[in-house]
Design a protein around this motif. Sequence first.
Motif, PDB file in Angstrom:
ATOM      1  N   ILE A   1      28.322 -65.229  54.820  1.00 12.36           N
ATOM      2  CA  ILE A   1      28.063 -64.501  56.052  1.00 12.36           C
ATOM      3  C   ILE A   1      28.585 -65.271  57.246  1.00 12.36           C
ATOM      4  O   ILE A   1      28.387 -66.484  57.360  1.00 12.36           O
TER       5      ILE A   1
ATOM      6  N   ASN B   1      33.924 -65.960  55.051  1.00 13.75           N
ATOM      7  CA  ASN B   1      33.653 -64.545  55.298  1.00 13.75           C
ATOM      8  C   ASN B   1      34.957 -63.761  55.455  1.00 13.75           C
ATOM      9  O   ASN B   1      35.106 -62.653  54.898  1.00 13.75           O
TER      10      ASN B   1
ATOM     11  N   ILE C   1      23.063 -59.024  59.208  1.00  8.14           N
ATOM     12  CA  ILE C   1      24.449 -58.669  59.493  1.00  8.14           C
ATOM     13  C   ILE C   1      24.461 -57.365  60.281  1.00  8.14           C
ATOM     14  O   ILE C   1      23.650 -56.473  60.042  1.00  8.14           O
ATOM     15  N   ASP C   2      25.383 -57.245  61.203  1.00  7.86           N
ATOM     16  CA  ASP C   2      25.488 -56.030  62.005  1.00  7.86           C
ATOM     17  C   ASP C   2      25.850 -54.844  61.115  1.00  7.86           C
ATOM     18  O   ASP C   2      26.952 -54.784  60.570  1.00  7.86           O
TER      19      ASP C   2
ATOM     20  N   TYR D   1      27.294 -55.989  55.365  1.00  5.07           N
ATOM     21  CA  TYR D   1      25.950 -55.416  55.387  1.00  5.07           C
ATOM     22  C   TYR D   1      25.796 -54.427  54.228  1.00  5.07           C
ATOM     23  O   TYR D   1      26.683 -53.599  53.978  1.00  5.07           O
TER      24      TYR D   1
ATOM     25  N   ASN E   1      21.374 -61.751  55.015  1.00  4.65           N
ATOM     26  CA  ASN E   1      22.141 -60.557  54.644  1.00  4.65           C
ATOM     27  C   ASN E   1      21.690 -59.337  55.421  1.00  4.65           C
ATOM     28  O   ASN E   1      22.488 -58.456  55.739  1.00  4.65           O
TER      29      ASN E   1
ATOM     30  N   GLY F   1      32.191 -55.382  57.613  1.00  4.98           N
ATOM     31  CA  GLY F   1      31.305 -56.500  57.279  1.00  4.98           C
ATOM     32  C   GLY F   1      30.662 -56.350  55.912  1.00  4.98           C
ATOM     33  O   GLY F   1      30.996 -55.454  55.129  1.00  4.98           O
TER      34      GLY F   1
END
Length: 919
Positions: free
Chosen positions: A272, A283, A310-311, A319, A307, A317
């Motif tokens: 992440i 990442n 995350i956005d 997520y 985890n 990403g």
Amino acid sequence: MVSATNVEALDGELNEHQTAVREVADHLEGLVRGGKSIAAAVSALSNGFFKVEDSLLNAGRAEYERRRKIIQEWDDVDGTDVLHGGGEGGWYGGPKEGDFFWPPLRNRLKSELPEAFADVDRSSSRVIDLGERPGEETIDTRGLVLGYVQSGKTTNFMSVIAKAADVGYRLIIVLSGITDNLRQQTQERLYDYLVDPCQTRVHLLTTQEQDFSEITPSEALFSQDDLRLLAIVKKNPARLRRLNAWIKKASATTLANCPILIIDDEADQASIDVGGSRQSTINKLIQELLSHPKSAYIAYTATPFANLLIDPLDESGLYPRNFVVTLPRSDAYFGPERIFGTLEAEEGVDPDDGLDVVREVPIEDAAIVKPPTNKDKLEQWTASVPPSLRRAVLWFALATTARRLRSNEIRHSSMLVHTSMRAVAHQATKTAVEAELLALRKSVASQDPTVLGELSELWVSETQHVGANAFNNAPVSVAEVMAELPKTLDSTRVLMDNYLSGERLKYTKDQAETVIVVGGNTLSRGLTLEGLISSYFVRAASAYDTLLQMGRWFGYRKGYEDLVRVWMTTELREWFVALATVEAEIREEIDTYAKEGMKPSQLPVRIRSHPQMTITAAAKMRSAIKVNVSYSGTKVQTILFNDEDKSWLDTNIEATAALVAAARASGHTEDELPSKSMRGFSGISNDLILDFLTDYKVHEDARTIQTDTVREYIRTQADKGALDSWNVVFVERQNAPVSDLSLGLDEPLKLLKRRKMVASSKSGVANLKAISSRWDRFADLDYIKKSIVDSHGLSSEAQVRDYHLRDLRRKRGLDKVGLLAIYAINKDSDITEESGSEVISVADHSDPTKPKSERVPLKAANHLIGISLMFPEARDLSDTVDYYSARVDPDEVEDVEAELAAADDLDEKHAIQEEAAAK
């Protein structure tokens, strides 16, 4: 009369029909896997070249949908919850007769894990089902599987890999942590369980000795439809760059037809992007792996906090937007709450302190084993073995001997020594432990009476704390252990495992290891220590997930549950106690969202703003860092008290009396609650509660309740009209004598009894660990527990969770009403027998599964006033207040990033050498 011949004929026709139905169901599933909807698949079989008659087609469709239903209901059957992001889903009907990769693994797991196999089978099928079909034009799955530390996550993702290979995933990449040791352990296990039985159709891209360094062109391998490619790769920049470059050499057309599955083990570590240069690099490289047309990413972790932060709006990403799955946990699992207890005091009983297996490392001993932080001093540092570490080594030898006598076979046995993550310090520690072990061998061989007496005393003492009969294990006498002890000592070796060491911790089938392992980062994540009995742990950590992952002693200890011991400092133990509750509450939040039918994208705000994530508040302060906290739906309580400071205790008595006086002045009476067994006030204004919290003193080391923060949150919610008023309850000990404490009530209170913990990191501080029960969420209401159990369709009171009670409060119109529970605790609290509903637990040496008394009489300077604040759920879950948590002292927490960077540099050199050798 029907003849036997006719019966056989009918049976034959029935079996033939059932076979045909299964075949149609298999065909339908194959078409759905390939990207068709179920309706399109039915149409294809109805109108295709091999037209299936309607009756058979309908039966086949019903069979396929039955299979899907079994998988989709897995979480309901096992009490396990799934968050998923919607969409069509439900495409996977489970393993088929003609599968190639799953059957051999299935057969082995059935024999090795007969009791757990059904859970593994169903849960892995559910994970496959929640992802996207390999036949889709594009695949972009993001999922998260939440297990427990040392609890069988590898078995689950092995099963997922086998089933994914059967449904058509061609390239499977396992990102196996950040250390060589973990990568090699994962490689060995996957080879043994997955590759070896299926060698004709699996091509390994990594080996036991080498991380990714494949030289066969990717185009040639990707073009073989029946071939499955498997790579077990360390999360290391050099290796991931090579893997990405190799994949990209295949043509765009080939990659468009190559479904890729990435399993990220220990997914909260390194994967992440949290701002560090190394994390950002790794990442980015993982996202590069996922940039291909057909790529699925499934994260596995026991600590999902990072985890879930995350956005979720970042589509590129990691997520878990498609699903979050929580795996079931066996009752035999040794988790944080079983070893360290919980922060709930059920029905007036002392809180569960866990099994009596944790031993204290005194501050003076911790100072001896911790290396200096200064680099120059570190290189000159000489380690030594303090008394607590010596006892841990002695116990390891004794317990290993007893375990082998009990099982009548030699099995792997391990001890963990984790005092620092600095690789340079490990050699000095190893040398000191080796010297201690050598001296112990000599003393036992020469029958030194002092050492033999020390060993005998330790065995007798420890087996009285936790007996073998607690787990139906065979007891072993001190004479039997002492007779076999020399063999154990002779076979024991000390091993250093870090990125600088040439040796590696490796367990083989042919030879049982008896090993004391000294290490740091390589031992603190993911790595399974076989037969872990004794752990010596003093290292601090700056984050709760890091600390939790360091608990290698969690797991399954079948046959030697009574022998497990952990040595750590009192402060670390207190951190773990709080951490056990943090973890349990966050899992509860996930379960709540799942039961409410929420999507993963609706999860992060609540998890992000959970107040108990500020667990590092117990650390030394150098500077403060601001975080956002929401108290929505939470329950916080005071557990620390300056029990020797009468003035401090008097202040809280006076603050509570002032609240009573203010309530009476406002027209309230103490009999306003529906519950006739509880005294208290209903509809108290926010202003009176705010005044009370201004006067009430909370201990400076309190982790979960800080009155400045609570007051600000109350004001914010009141201004929004989301928190109208409070009910105030005085929790009393039923049938107790009237005390001398009235607080201005009509009659004096019947005081509670709470003993304090023996172990405390500060003198003059009484740690009660917990004062409130889960049922106190309903203390202001007239209720029957059975009605709560029945209303939620539960089978017992033990299954009731806080979210069940919150839900019922909301249904009773209390969605804008807070609850303040006040606990008046007798200053002379001591062990008592049952009295009414109040019971103070007594050590019961006849039942070693129950925690032994680690508590002493309170003997405070005055009565204690504890409080618990229970908040309704906020209307807007993004409502937060500013909260200042401690930043861990740099002298206490070592620079992990510097060690990882050094390990990466070394690995880069190895990768270059391997590449050159291949040419």
